[in-house]
Design an enzyme around this catalytic site. Structure first.
Site, PDB file in Angstrom:
ATOM      1  N   ASN A 169      30.174  47.611  -6.906  1.00 43.41           N
ATOM      2  CA  ASN A 169      29.969  48.947  -7.477  1.00 43.41           C
ATOM      3  C   ASN A 169      29.840  48.791  -8.988  1.00 43.41           C
ATOM      4  O   ASN A 169      30.836  48.536  -9.660  1.00 43.41           O
ATOM      5  CB  ASN A 169      31.168  49.839  -7.119  1.00 43.41           C
ATOM      6  CG  ASN A 169      31.138  51.169  -7.852  1.00 43.41           C
ATOM      7  OD1 ASN A 169      30.086  51.594  -8.349  1.00 43.41           O
ATOM      8  ND2 ASN A 169      32.278  51.842  -7.928  1.00 43.41           N
ATOM      9  N   LYS A 228      29.146  51.005 -11.172  1.00 42.99           N
ATOM     10  CA  LYS A 228      29.515  52.201 -11.958  1.00 42.99           C
ATOM     11  C   LYS A 228      28.413  52.488 -12.987  1.00 42.99           C
ATOM     12  O   LYS A 228      27.247  52.271 -12.687  1.00 42.99           O
ATOM     13  CB  LYS A 228      30.880  52.004 -12.616  1.00 42.99           C
ATOM     14  CG  LYS A 228      31.925  51.465 -11.635  1.00 42.99           C
ATOM     15  CD  LYS A 228      33.320  51.548 -12.150  1.00 42.99           C
ATOM     16  CE  LYS A 228      34.251  50.833 -11.173  1.00 42.99           C
ATOM     17  NZ  LYS A 228      35.628  51.243 -11.291  1.00 42.99           N
ATOM     18  N   HIS A 238      34.264  58.012  -3.970  1.00 40.30           N
ATOM     19  CA  HIS A 238      34.976  57.084  -4.869  1.00 40.30           C
ATOM     20  C   HIS A 238      36.025  57.869  -5.658  1.00 40.30           C
ATOM     21  O   HIS A 238      35.808  59.014  -6.031  1.00 40.30           O
ATOM     22  CB  HIS A 238      33.978  56.405  -5.817  1.00 40.30           C
ATOM     23  CG  HIS A 238      34.582  55.271  -6.571  1.00 40.30           C
ATOM     24  ND1 HIS A 238      35.338  55.460  -7.706  1.00 40.30           N
ATOM     25  CD2 HIS A 238      34.567  53.933  -6.344  1.00 40.30           C
ATOM     26  CE1 HIS A 238      35.757  54.279  -8.146  1.00 40.30           C
ATOM     27  NE2 HIS A 238      35.300  53.344  -7.342  1.00 40.30           N
ATOM     28  N   GLU A 275      36.861  57.805  -8.649  1.00 40.67           N
ATOM     29  CA  GLU A 275      36.393  58.329  -9.949  1.00 40.67           C
ATOM     30  C   GLU A 275      35.621  59.630  -9.753  1.00 40.67           C
ATOM     31  O   GLU A 275      35.667  60.523 -10.596  1.00 40.67           O
ATOM     32  CB  GLU A 275      35.560  57.255 -10.678  1.00 40.67           C
ATOM     33  CG  GLU A 275      36.462  56.149 -11.209  1.00 40.67           C
ATOM     34  CD  GLU A 275      35.797  54.792 -11.391  1.00 40.67           C
ATOM     35  OE1 GLU A 275      34.551  54.715 -11.374  1.00 40.67           O
ATOM     36  OE2 GLU A 275      36.543  53.809 -11.545  1.00 40.67           O
ATOM     37  N   GLU A 301      40.928  52.033  -1.263  1.00 42.13           N
ATOM     38  CA  GLU A 301      41.026  51.714  -2.691  1.00 42.13           C
ATOM     39  C   GLU A 301      42.199  52.454  -3.307  1.00 42.13           C
ATOM     40  O   GLU A 301      42.065  53.615  -3.723  1.00 42.13           O
ATOM     41  CB  GLU A 301      39.744  52.135  -3.409  1.00 42.13           C
ATOM     42  CG  GLU A 301      38.494  51.414  -2.926  1.00 42.13           C
ATOM     43  CD  GLU A 301      37.460  51.302  -4.044  1.00 42.13           C
ATOM     44  OE1 GLU A 301      37.021  50.179  -4.292  1.00 42.13           O
ATOM     45  OE2 GLU A 301      37.114  52.320  -4.665  1.00 42.13           O
ATOM     46  N   GLY A 306      40.356  49.014 -11.547  1.00 43.59           N
ATOM     47  CA  GLY A 306      40.087  48.782 -12.962  1.00 43.59           C
ATOM     48  C   GLY A 306      41.348  48.510 -13.780  1.00 43.59           C
ATOM     49  O   GLY A 306      41.314  48.538 -15.001  1.00 43.59           O
ATOM     50  N   SER A 342      40.591  45.864  -8.256  1.00 38.28           N
ATOM     51  CA  SER A 342      40.794  44.623  -9.014  1.00 38.28           C
ATOM     52  C   SER A 342      40.636  43.357  -8.172  1.00 38.28           C
ATOM     53  O   SER A 342      41.402  42.403  -8.333  1.00 38.28           O
ATOM     54  CB  SER A 342      42.152  44.651  -9.729  1.00 38.28           C
ATOM     55  OG  SER A 342      42.198  45.746 -10.638  1.00 38.28           O
TER      56      SER A 342
HETATM   57  C1  PEP Z   1      35.746  50.145  -7.705  1.00 41.71           C
HETATM   58  O1  PEP Z   1      35.115  50.619  -8.633  1.00 41.71           O
HETATM   59  O2  PEP Z   1      35.548  50.563  -6.560  1.00 41.71           O
HETATM   60  C2  PEP Z   1      36.714  49.085  -7.990  1.00 41.71           C
HETATM   61  C3  PEP Z   1      37.447  48.621  -7.009  1.00 41.71           C
HETATM   62  O3  PEP Z   1      36.806  48.648  -9.299  1.00 41.71           O
HETATM   63  P1  PEP Z   1      37.601  47.327  -9.820  1.00 41.71           P
HETATM   64  O4  PEP Z   1      37.183  46.188  -8.913  1.00 41.71           O
HETATM   65  O5  PEP Z   1      37.086  47.137 -11.221  1.00 41.71           O
HETATM   66  O6  PEP Z   1      39.038  47.618  -9.751  1.00 41.71           O
END
Ligand code: PEP
Length: 249
Positions: free
Chosen positions: A9, A11, A95, A97, A167, A173, A213
């Site tokens: 992803n 973003k 997601h 976000e 998630e 992040g 992460s």
């Molecule tokens: C994500 O954006 O779905 C995500 C898991 O980000 P990160 O790997 O940076 O934590």
């Protein structure tokens, strides 16, 4: 028996030129990787460039969101059919976000999942609890609510075409990955919900990705859990070498 999925992803990162540079390097690094489905989800403006750059490879392209209508007066939105035409085979829905910053709800997730399936897109539907919810002992209640509201009303046939991404919001992040055991526990709980709402066969077949992460140095431990069927990767998917190491765990 469940084929792993490794999805990136991006973003709001990468121009079209940066997208082409990424694929130049990435394609070679995963050319022999046939053990999983590989998906890259760039921003809308780079989807066509990603599709062109990935032609002839086994890398699939996805979007990061969509609207549930085919067309209409919805300024700033993009329809499922537009994504299919642009070359997408997957789409991320719900997601955290989008839930936190753009008013996404379980109801809109539900509409988007149905619209994506109608357009033959494979939805990667995100669920996950906030830190305060985990610390307050409400993780399972939150996951159950997101599961029921987001895809509990699908038909069994529709449910069999979605991918779930667990998630935990506190791990996205932040560099703070869930331990493989914590992630597997949540995956088991989600699979239990699928068994109750649909059937044990649906529960055994649904692919559940972990996101939060994921990095080259922790992917092996996560993928060692039988419950974890792949990863949804943000930051570490922006670099060709690092995402290739994750794909080739
Ligand atoms: C994500 O954006 O779905 C995500 C898991 O980000 P990160 O790997 O940076 O934590």
């Amino acid at each position: 028996m469940r084929r792993p999925v490794m999805a990136g992803n991006w973003k709001m990162f990468k121009t079209q030129e940066e997208t082409r540079d990424f694929f130049d390097a990435f394609e070679k690094l995963v050319a022999a990787s046939t053990h999983c489905d590989i998906v890259i989800c760039p921003p809308y403006t780079a989807i066509a460039a990603a599709k062109a750059a990935s032609r002839g490879s086994q890398i699939h392209i996805g979007a990061q969101d969509l609207h549930w209508e085919k067309q209409g007066a919805f300024t700033g939105e993009v329809s499922p059919q537009m994504l299919t035409e642009a070359g997408c085979a997957y789409v991320i829905i719900g997601h955290s976000e989008r839930r936190q910053f753009f008013g996404e709800t379980d109801e809109t997730v539900h509409r988007k999942v149905k619209a994506a399936l109608e357009a033959n897109l494979a939805p990667i539907v995100c669920v996950g609890e906030l830190l305060a919810e985990r610390e307050g002992g409400r993780t399972e209640a939150v996951l159950e609510q997101q599961f029921t509201g987001g895809f509990g009303a699908l038909t069994p046939g529709q449910f069999s075409r979605i991918i779930i991404a667990y998630e935990p919001v506190w791990a996205i992040g932040t560099g703070r990955t869930a331990t493989p055991e914590i992630a597997a526990e949540a995956h088991r709980f989600l699979r239990g919900l699928a068994a109750k709402r649909f059937s044990p066969e649906h529960a055994a077949a649904v692919r559940i990705l972990y996101g939060g992460s994921v990095k080259p140095d922790n992917v092996k431990g996560l993928m060692a859990q039988v419950e974890i069927d792949g990863a949804l990767v943000g930051g570490a998917s922006l670099d060709a070498q690092s995402f290739a190491s994750i794909v080739n765990f």
